[in-house]
Design a protein around this motif. Structure first.
Motif, PDB file in Angstrom:
ATOM      1  N   SER A  55      45.528 -27.210  48.276  1.00 50.07           N
ATOM      2  CA  SER A  55      45.540 -27.543  46.801  1.00 50.07           C
ATOM      3  C   SER A  55      46.581 -26.731  45.814  1.00 50.07           C
ATOM      4  O   SER A  55      47.001 -27.393  45.075  1.00 50.07           O
ATOM      5  N   TRP A  56      47.127 -25.692  46.377  1.00 53.20           N
ATOM      6  CA  TRP A  56      48.020 -25.112  45.636  1.00 53.20           C
ATOM      7  C   TRP A  56      49.278 -25.990  45.514  1.00 53.20           C
ATOM      8  O   TRP A  56      50.268 -25.534  44.627  1.00 53.20           O
ATOM      9  N   ARG A  57      49.543 -26.729  46.712  1.00 52.55           N
ATOM     10  CA  ARG A  57      50.897 -27.666  46.608  1.00 52.55           C
ATOM     11  C   ARG A  57      50.849 -28.459  45.248  1.00 52.55           C
ATOM     12  O   ARG A  57      52.036 -29.098  44.923  1.00 52.55           O
ATOM     13  N   LEU A  58      49.655 -28.789  44.641  1.00 53.29           N
ATOM     14  CA  LEU A  58      49.680 -29.800  43.458  1.00 53.29           C
ATOM     15  C   LEU A  58      50.121 -28.920  42.165  1.00 53.29           C
ATOM     16  O   LEU A  58      50.640 -29.657  41.173  1.00 53.29           O
ATOM     17  N   LYS A  59      50.210 -27.642  42.290  1.00 52.54           N
ATOM     18  CA  LYS A  59      50.558 -26.886  41.012  1.00 52.54           C
ATOM     19  C   LYS A  59      51.975 -26.369  41.020  1.00 52.54           C
ATOM     20  O   LYS A  59      52.538 -25.829  40.178  1.00 52.54           O
ATOM     21  N   SER A  60      52.606 -26.124  42.160  1.00 51.51           N
ATOM     22  CA  SER A  60      54.267 -25.671  42.164  1.00 51.51           C
ATOM     23  C   SER A  60      54.941 -26.573  43.177  1.00 51.51           C
ATOM     24  O   SER A  60      54.415 -26.997  44.095  1.00 51.51           O
ATOM     25  N   SER A  62      56.846 -24.657  45.254  1.00 48.68           N
ATOM     26  CA  SER A  62      57.515 -23.564  46.288  1.00 48.68           C
ATOM     27  C   SER A  62      57.495 -23.892  47.639  1.00 48.68           C
ATOM     28  O   SER A  62      58.050 -23.515  48.629  1.00 48.68           O
ATOM     29  N   LEU A  71      56.247 -32.904  42.085  1.00 45.37           N
ATOM     30  CA  LEU A  71      54.850 -32.842  42.028  1.00 45.37           C
ATOM     31  C   LEU A  71      54.211 -34.174  42.545  1.00 45.37           C
ATOM     32  O   LEU A  71      54.586 -34.958  41.817  1.00 45.37           O
ATOM     33  N   THR A  73      50.174 -36.224  43.081  1.00 45.88           N
ATOM     34  CA  THR A  73      49.064 -36.424  42.671  1.00 45.88           C
ATOM     35  C   THR A  73      47.937 -35.989  43.740  1.00 45.88           C
ATOM     36  O   THR A  73      46.738 -35.632  43.600  1.00 45.88           O
ATOM     37  N   THR A  75      47.301 -33.938  47.548  1.00 47.68           N
ATOM     38  CA  THR A  75      47.557 -32.939  48.619  1.00 47.68           C
ATOM     39  C   THR A  75      48.271 -33.621  49.839  1.00 47.68           C
ATOM     40  O   THR A  75      49.338 -33.173  50.006  1.00 47.68           O
ATOM     41  N   SER A  78      52.057 -33.850  49.153  1.00 40.05           N
ATOM     42  CA  SER A  78      52.895 -32.746  48.811  1.00 40.05           C
ATOM     43  C   SER A  78      53.455 -31.984  49.957  1.00 40.05           C
ATOM     44  O   SER A  78      53.216 -30.768  50.284  1.00 40.05           O
TER      45      SER A  78
END
Length: 87
Positions: A55-60, A62, A71, A73, A75, A78
């Protein structure tokens, strides 16, 4: 122009090596549906675990290695084209 004949020797045909459904295989429709529902519940468990873990992949961004990602919508979308496939 060379004439093309159906089923030329050595020609690969669509669905040539697909298994044939045997109506008398002994498995009832209920058994097949039970097996399918078991595998689909396993898929749901895997999907939920995958979503939580990534889920962290939806926010940055990196995780992006090519510099062209945006970005997303979902996962599952992503992932960068330069990331190694999960094994």
């Amino acid at each position: 122009m060379e004439e093309i004949h159906e089923n030329q020797l050595g020609e690969a045909l669509s669905y040539q090596f697909e298994p044939i459904l045997n109506e008398n295989s002994g498995s009832s429709g209920a058994e097949i549906r039970a097996i399918e529902s078991e595998s689909s519940s396993d898929d749901v468990d895997f999907d939920e675990a995958f979503e939580v873990e990534n889920s962290w992949r939806l926010k940055s961004l990196s995780w992006c290695k090519c510099g062209h990602c945006t970005l997303q919508t979902k996962t599952i979308e992503s992932f960068c084209c330069h990331e190694k496939a999960l094994e």
